[in-house]
Design a protein around this motif. Structure first.
Motif, PDB file in Angstrom:
ATOM      1  N   PHE A  96       0.869  -1.170   0.000  1.00  0.00           N
ATOM      2  CA  PHE A  96       0.000   0.000   0.000  1.00  0.00           C
ATOM      3  C   PHE A  96       0.907   1.221   0.000  1.00  0.00           C
ATOM      4  O   PHE A  96       2.117   1.096   0.195  1.00  0.00           O
ATOM      5  CB  PHE A  96      -0.956  -0.006   1.184  1.00  0.00           C
ATOM      6  N   SER A 125      -7.549   7.598   3.621  1.00  0.00           N
ATOM      7  CA  SER A 125      -6.849   6.337   3.836  1.00  0.00           C
ATOM      8  C   SER A 125      -5.696   6.209   2.858  1.00  0.00           C
ATOM      9  O   SER A 125      -5.724   6.772   1.768  1.00  0.00           O
ATOM     10  CB  SER A 125      -7.798   5.171   3.612  1.00  0.00           C
ATOM     11  N   ALA A 126      -4.707   5.444   3.251  1.00  0.00           N
ATOM     12  CA  ALA A 126      -3.624   5.121   2.329  1.00  0.00           C
ATOM     13  C   ALA A 126      -4.203   4.336   1.155  1.00  0.00           C
ATOM     14  O   ALA A 126      -5.240   3.692   1.294  1.00  0.00           O
ATOM     15  CB  ALA A 126      -2.577   4.294   3.057  1.00  0.00           C
ATOM     16  N   ILE A 147      -5.238  -0.304   0.500  1.00  0.00           N
ATOM     17  CA  ILE A 147      -5.655  -1.076   1.682  1.00  0.00           C
ATOM     18  C   ILE A 147      -7.106  -1.540   1.555  1.00  0.00           C
ATOM     19  O   ILE A 147      -7.394  -2.713   1.633  1.00  0.00           O
ATOM     20  CB  ILE A 147      -5.482  -0.263   2.989  1.00  0.00           C
ATOM     21  N   MET A 148      -8.017  -0.584   1.388  1.00  0.00           N
ATOM     22  CA  MET A 148      -9.437  -0.963   1.350  1.00  0.00           C
ATOM     23  C   MET A 148     -10.116  -0.448   0.088  1.00  0.00           C
ATOM     24  O   MET A 148      -9.773   0.608  -0.429  1.00  0.00           O
ATOM     25  CB  MET A 148     -10.147  -0.464   2.603  1.00  0.00           C
ATOM     26  N   ALA A 155     -12.202   3.260  -0.195  1.00  0.00           N
ATOM     27  CA  ALA A 155     -11.465   4.317   0.491  1.00  0.00           C
ATOM     28  C   ALA A 155     -12.069   5.685   0.173  1.00  0.00           C
ATOM     29  O   ALA A 155     -12.605   5.899  -0.912  1.00  0.00           O
ATOM     30  CB  ALA A 155     -10.005   4.279   0.078  1.00  0.00           C
ATOM     31  N   ILE A 177      -9.446  -6.311   7.825  1.00  0.00           N
ATOM     32  CA  ILE A 177     -10.298  -6.584   6.665  1.00  0.00           C
ATOM     33  C   ILE A 177     -10.779  -8.032   6.680  1.00  0.00           C
ATOM     34  O   ILE A 177     -11.943  -8.328   6.439  1.00  0.00           O
ATOM     35  CB  ILE A 177      -9.538  -6.243   5.367  1.00  0.00           C
ATOM     36  N   SER A 217      -4.091   8.908  10.657  1.00  0.00           N
ATOM     37  CA  SER A 217      -3.652   9.465   9.374  1.00  0.00           C
ATOM     38  C   SER A 217      -3.778   8.420   8.270  1.00  0.00           C
ATOM     39  O   SER A 217      -3.995   8.735   7.116  1.00  0.00           O
ATOM     40  CB  SER A 217      -2.211   9.961   9.475  1.00  0.00           C
ATOM     41  N   MET A 218      -3.645   7.146   8.667  1.00  0.00           N
ATOM     42  CA  MET A 218      -3.744   6.073   7.675  1.00  0.00           C
ATOM     43  C   MET A 218      -5.196   5.664   7.408  1.00  0.00           C
ATOM     44  O   MET A 218      -5.452   4.808   6.583  1.00  0.00           O
ATOM     45  CB  MET A 218      -3.013   4.830   8.187  1.00  0.00           C
ATOM     46  N   GLY A 219      -6.116   6.215   8.156  1.00  0.00           N
ATOM     47  CA  GLY A 219      -7.530   5.873   7.964  1.00  0.00           C
ATOM     48  C   GLY A 219      -7.927   4.619   8.725  1.00  0.00           C
ATOM     49  O   GLY A 219      -8.904   3.954   8.387  1.00  0.00           O
ATOM     50  N   ARG A 267     -11.446   3.635  10.146  1.00  0.00           N
ATOM     51  CA  ARG A 267     -12.477   3.009   9.320  1.00  0.00           C
ATOM     52  C   ARG A 267     -12.337   1.488   9.322  1.00  0.00           C
ATOM     53  O   ARG A 267     -13.196   0.770   8.834  1.00  0.00           O
ATOM     54  CB  ARG A 267     -12.410   3.551   7.892  1.00  0.00           C
TER      55      ARG A 267
END
Lengths: 404, 159
Positions: free
Chosen positions: A277, A319-320, A323-324, A327, B69, B94-96, B99
């Motif tokens: 990521f 978000s980076a 990853i998801m 986002a 996840i 910062s990386m989210g 969520r």
């Protein structure tokens, strides 16, 4: 003797070679025959000088069987000549007399065993010879494994060299993927510096003009280091180049939208399925209106905008990428000051700052801009970037400045 | 301080504790541990304890994201991260990660305050109580009785 002969058959297969030394022809012949019966191939020498010369040729022997009371052989010569030869062959000494002092000397001198004539305990001699052969065998195996280790080592060195060359080549390619620095566009100056911690970097930055008034730029920090991270940077570079050309060919305006670009980057990294990521900052500068549209994807430290009034972080959450799937990214549009410097760093910079805690590091970092920050060069010095020899993490910096 | 990753389980409740400066150059051990955890038919919940973490590198963050996840996909809940260090919280946000995880910024030094634990949906009340109890037990594991964190102890040197 008959027991020895019957045993001989059992031991014949693992026969070794024995040097048999005695000046007395009759005795030596008998000894050689006995040694042969015990399963060894005898090599006979009747003079100490001859035996020594033979040993000088470093023959592959298992054992030396030597008459102690031999013409031309004295303790002195033997003591001198054997270490000289670096003889690693076990020696069994045979004597007519059972003299305690001679035996002690022989054993101290390194003899493996000592026999007194008449040799009636043949089994003891056989066991002794067997021990010598095993001892010799172990030495041979050691020698062999040393050789194969050396060979393996040489081979490894070769492989490492090849890998290093690959990495060097990769580094060259990656360096060429970076934009030219500095790039001057009217009042705007774009420049960058990338310090990889290995040959290849997971950090990447790019900037290029889009149409006649926009410049799109990004900074990406791919997780991990090395080749796999570097490949992900190639993918990102390619994505931006593709979207730039899609604007011309298909009127696809994705390249003008930082959020749309991040969403694309997110999907492409996820599709790659290499568990990589990236944190990113994407920005689009409108050079005519002097505005910046940007979006931050989990990137730290956040971009720093420096102008006469001071330095501040350009905030943004997201978000980076990679990853998801679903986002979310925020888009920010700001007016740029007439004269400013915008600095983007990858998080490797935080590693070399003195404070321990991330929040303290961020404070320290912005403080450096407050205090200095007239030119990228000055900043690089202030942050200690020019003194970094081995960076713990890749470090990349992108500077955009404008003078009115 | 060198980074360590400790893990323990009790009645299907799993705790992953990261301490020090966590940098993973080798992550297969953790991956294997996660696989073992997901293969456990009695699995009910997992949380990550970062209260003693000083730093976390991107590889480790990636692994945590993957864990969240997978838990969401397979069990339908978000695992919790307990973290009381502001720098670490800043990094996670910062990386989210808010969520992906149920971020708990309160101090996790007091297991009495833990009433709700994110867990497999549909667990019965008795199971729920058991899970909370299990987490309290795991939470009570201090440096001194770290031997109970025996499932996985990885000490990874910097770089």
């Amino acid at each position: 003797m008959s027991t020895a002969i019957s045993r001989k058959k059992v031991h014949m297969e693992s026969s070794g070679t024995a040097l048999v030394v005695d000046h007395d022809e009759t005795r030596v012949t008998a000894l050689a025959t006995l040694v042969k019966e015990l399963g060894f191939e005898p090599v006979v020498h009747t003079t100490a000088v001859g035996a020594r010369e033979f040993l000088h040729q470093r023959p592959d022997l298992d054992v030396i069987v030597c008459e102690l009371d031999m013409e031309g052989l004295t303790w002195d010569t033997a003591r001198r000549s054997l270490p000289e030869l670096d003889v690693q062959i076990p020696i069994i000494l045979i004597s007519d007399e059972a003299r305690a002092d001679a035996m002690m000397t022989a054993l101290r001198w390194g003899a493996s065993d000592f026999f007194v004539r008449p040799l009636d305990d043949i089994e003891a001699l056989e066991r002794s010879l067997g021990r010598c052969r095993r001892q010799r065998q172990v030495r041979r195996e050691l020698e062999q494994s040393r050789h194969s280790l050396e060979a393996a080592n040489t081979e490894l060195r070769g492989t490492i060299k090849v890998l290093e060359q690959d990495q060097q080549a990769g580094r060259q390619v990656q360096m060429r993927m970076l934009p030219s620095t500095p790039m001057v566009l009217g009042d705007y100056v774009f420049s960058h510096t990338v310090i990889p911690s290995l040959y290849l970097s997971g950090d990447f930055t790019d900037y290029f003009t889009v149409g006649d008034r926009h410049v799109t730029f990004f900074m990406a920090d791919v997780s991990g280091h090395g080749s796999s991270s570097a490949f992900a940077t190639v993918l990102l570079k390619n994505l931006f180049a593709r979207k730039r050309s899609d604007l011309l060919r298909k009127n696809d305006e994705t390249i003008y939208s930082p959020v749309a670009m991040l969403k694309r980057a997110n999907l492409e990294l996820m599709d790659l399925e290499v568990g990589k990521f990236a944190t990113m900052v994407v920005g689009v500068i409108d050079t005519e209106a002097n505005t910046l549209r940007y979006s931050v994807a989990g990137h730290l430290p956040q971009p720093v905008l420096v102008c006469r009034e001071g330095a501040r972080y350009l905030r943004g959450e997201g978000s980076a990428v990679g990853i998801m799937e679903d986002a979310h990214y925020e888009e920010h549009l700001i007016d740029l000051p007439d004269s400013f410097m915008l600095a983007l760093f990858s998080d490797g910079i935080l590693e070399i700052l003195p404070p321990k805690n991330l929040i303290e590091k961020e404070k320290y970092f912005i403080g450096v801009f407050e205090e200095t920050a007239d030119s990228p060069e000055e900043l690089v010095t202030r942050l200690g970037l020019d003194r970094v020899e081995t960076a713990p993490d890749d470090i990349a910096a992108l500077f955009i400045s404008k003078r009115d | 301080m060198d980074g360590r990753i400790l893990a323990a389980s009790h009645d299907g409740a799993y705790v992953i504790r990261m301490t020090g400066d966590v940098r993973l150059t080798l992550c297969t051990t953790i991956d294997e541990y996660f696989q073992k955890m997901f293969a456990d038919p009695g699995f009910t919940s997992v949380w990550v304890d970062l209260c003693e973490a000083e730093g976390i590198d991107s590889t480790t963050l990636g692994l945590l994201a993957k864990l969240a996840i997978k838990v969401q996909d397979k069990y339908g809940f978000q695992p919790a991260i307990f973290s009381c260090e502001p720098g670490i919280n800043r990094l996670l946000k910062s990386m989210g990660f808010q969520r992906l995880f149920d971020l708990r910024e309160e101090s996790c030094a007091s297991p009495e305050n833990i009433h709700e634990i994110p867990q497999v949906t549909g667990s019965e009340d008795s199971v729920k109580d058991k899970v909370i109890e299990a987490h309290r037990v795991l939470m009570g594991l201090s440096e001194e009785n770290q031997a109970r964190f025996k499932d996985l102890i990885v000490a990874l040197e910097r770089g």
